[in-house]
Scaffold this active site. Structure first.
Site, PDB file in Angstrom:
ATOM      1  CE  LYS A  52      -3.951   2.004   2.553  1.00 45.86           C
ATOM      2  NZ  LYS A  52      -4.860   1.870   3.716  1.00 45.86           N
ATOM      3  CB  SER A 130      -8.169   3.917   2.632  1.00 47.42           C
ATOM      4  OG  SER A 130      -7.375   3.243   3.584  1.00 47.42           O
ATOM      5  CB  SER A 154      -8.734   1.157   5.523  1.00 44.20           C
ATOM      6  OG  SER A 154      -9.385   2.365   5.306  1.00 44.20           O
TER       7      SER A 154
HETATM    8  N1  GLN Z   1     -13.490   4.946   5.894  1.00 46.49           N
HETATM    9  C1  GLN Z   1     -12.853   5.292   7.121  1.00 46.49           C
HETATM   10  C2  GLN Z   1     -12.317   6.702   7.037  1.00 46.49           C
HETATM   11  O1  GLN Z   1     -12.438   7.283   6.019  1.00 46.49           O
HETATM   12  C3  GLN Z   1     -11.771   4.321   7.467  1.00 46.49           C
HETATM   13  C4  GLN Z   1     -10.534   4.525   6.713  1.00 46.49           C
HETATM   14  C5  GLN Z   1      -9.393   3.688   7.221  1.00 46.49           C
HETATM   15  O2  GLN Z   1      -9.587   2.699   7.914  1.00 46.49           O
HETATM   16  N2  GLN Z   1      -8.190   4.139   6.881  1.00 46.49           N
HETATM   17  O3  GLN Z   1     -11.779   7.234   7.961  1.00 46.49           O
END
Ligand code: GLN
Length: 454
Positions: A52, A130, A154
């Protein structure tokens, strides 16, 4: 490695890789061959991985999918990638994600969205976010496994949308050193894989105490793979009634029942439990995460690294900060910074940030009480639906987008391990996942339960 590199070249429509590193991959693959010939067999020897874009990789672009980090090539390697490389892994490239890991559809990336290899009547779907690039790459065989990070879901949500396995370990199990920070008290890295066994092997290679991360725990890392016996006889599985949210589809309900039946057939006892503060988790999360993000992202000032705006005559240092940040951060990141600075401001701190911290403590206590009553793992849906069409969230309000995280954020607020396992398909043939939540440090037990569901 070679077949992944070939597949990557043909995979541009998925937009999973934002940076390919074939030279590094071939060097590492040759080194892995040497180690095998020398009789060494490290856990991840020769396994081709996607990384990532949130992980700092030495000398290789690491931008958190943000324009503000344009051109940034770290001088150092994150602890997680160093450990994976020591264990023999091969890096194929960097994977797409939401900008600074903020999002649930991979649509806030400066590289454009990653695309789910699963299609609905030929239409493009989100791989989730994400860690959308990681999930898409694993599902489309563009790597054998990938790293992800999870602040509020995410790893688990993209895994559910792509039919892959993703585990967010206990907070402190995996070092955050060299992982670009979003919300430091919630962030954890974890593996995204095709199978539970792969997740167990890869987590073993990623985990462990790291003096460079003061929140990394000095707790022994068990052999997660050896724990996959499939024997869960006598284990107690909690079904939290508060997760039966309004508007949950019959399909998700049926999936959940199916999971319950599988665990029961394997000899587990299934009990109803209550986690009474669940409904406050999303609001608390969307105060705490932006608050920490606004502080973490203050370092991107156009001076030290990344994008720097061109200044006009008469512009001063404040113009440099303002213009660089206005040009470098995308709209979702700017929204989070504004929310975060607001809830931390002197006049509102008690009303928002402090209150959210108290709610967080109550959510954690709910889980502690369930575990104290003998529950070994908690079973819930991973997401409220299957993967949705790309672009759908563009017209939605931020709050609608945030509702996607309703089943996952509690786990981060409580610091617990959570795993998403593919358990079935919906009526349109798209994958659905269930989530298992475990006791702190019991990733071994959690993965063994997931193994039964797989
Ligand atoms: N969708 C959540 C956010 O936007 C989680 C994102 C994540 O786990 N990095 O904060």
């Amino acid at each position: 490695t070679l077949s992944c590199l070939t597949a990557m070249d043909a995979s541009d429509p998925l937009n999973a890789y934002v940076h390919k590193t074939p030279e590094i991959a071939l060097d590492q693959a040759r080194a892995a061959d040497e180690r095998l010939r020398a009789g060494e067999a490290p856990a991840m020897c020769g396994i081709p991985l996607g990384i990532k874009d949130l992980f700092c990789t030495k000398g290789v672009a690491s931008q958190a999918a943000s324009n503000i980090l344009a051109g940034f090539k770290p001088e150092y390697e994150s602890t997680v990638t160093s450990k994976l490389f020591e264990a023999g892994s091969v890096m194929l490239g960097k994977l797409n994600m939401d900008e600074f890991a903020m999002g649930s559809a991979n649509e806030s990336s400066c590289y454009g969205a990653a695309v789910n290899p699963w299609k609905l009547d030929g239409r493009s779907l989100t791989p989730g976010g994400s860690s959308g690039g990681s999930a898409a790459a694993v599902a489309a065989d563009l790597c054998l496994a990938a790293t992800g990070t999870d602040t509020g879901g995410s790893i688990r949500q993209p895994a559910a949308y792509t039919g892959t396995v993703g585990i967010k370990p206990t907070y402190g199990r995996v070092s955050r050193w060299g992982v670009i920070a979003y919300a430091s008290s919630l962030d954890q890295a974890g593996p995204m894989t095709k199978t539970v066994r792969d997740a167990a092997i890869m987590l073993g290679a990623m985990a462990g105490h790291d003096p460079k991360d003061s929140t990394s725990a000095d707790i022994a890392v068990p052999d997660f793979e050896a724990a996959l016996t499939g024997d869960i006889r006598g284990k107690k599985i909690g079904i939290p009634r508060e997760y039966r949210v309004d508007g949950m589809s019959d399909e998700i309900e049926a999936l959940w029942q199916n999971g319950i039946a599988m665990l029961r057939d394997a000899g587990a006892e299934v009990v109803d439990i209550s986690l009474p503060h669940t409904k406050y988790a999303l609001p608390a999360y969307y105060v705490i995460a932006p608050a920490e993000a606004s502080s973490n992202l203050a370092r991107y000032d156009g001076v030290r690294y990344g994008h720097r705006a061109t200044l006009g005559a008469g512009d001063g240092i404040n113009d440099l900060y303002e213009k660089s940040r206005a040009e470098g951060f995308g709209p979702e990141v700017q929204r989070r910074i504004m929310v975060g600075t607001y809830v931390l401001s002197a006049g509102f701190y008690d009303a928002y940030y402090n209150r959210a911290r108290k709610v967080r403590a109550l959510i954690k206590r709910d889980f502690e009480q369930a575990f104290a009553a003998g529950v070994d793992a908690i079973l819930t849906p991973a997401t409220p639906s299957s993967a949705f069409e790309l672009g759908k969230l563009k017209d939605a309000s931020p709050v609608e987008a945030y509702l996607n995280d309703v089943f996952t954020v509690t786990v981060n607020l409580a610091g617990l391990p959570g795993v998403s396992v593919p358990v079935g398909l919906d009526a349109s043939g798209l994958p659905l996942g269930l989530q298992l939540i475990g006791r702190p440090w019991d990733e071994a037990g959690l993965l063994n339960h997931a193994y039964v569901l797989e």
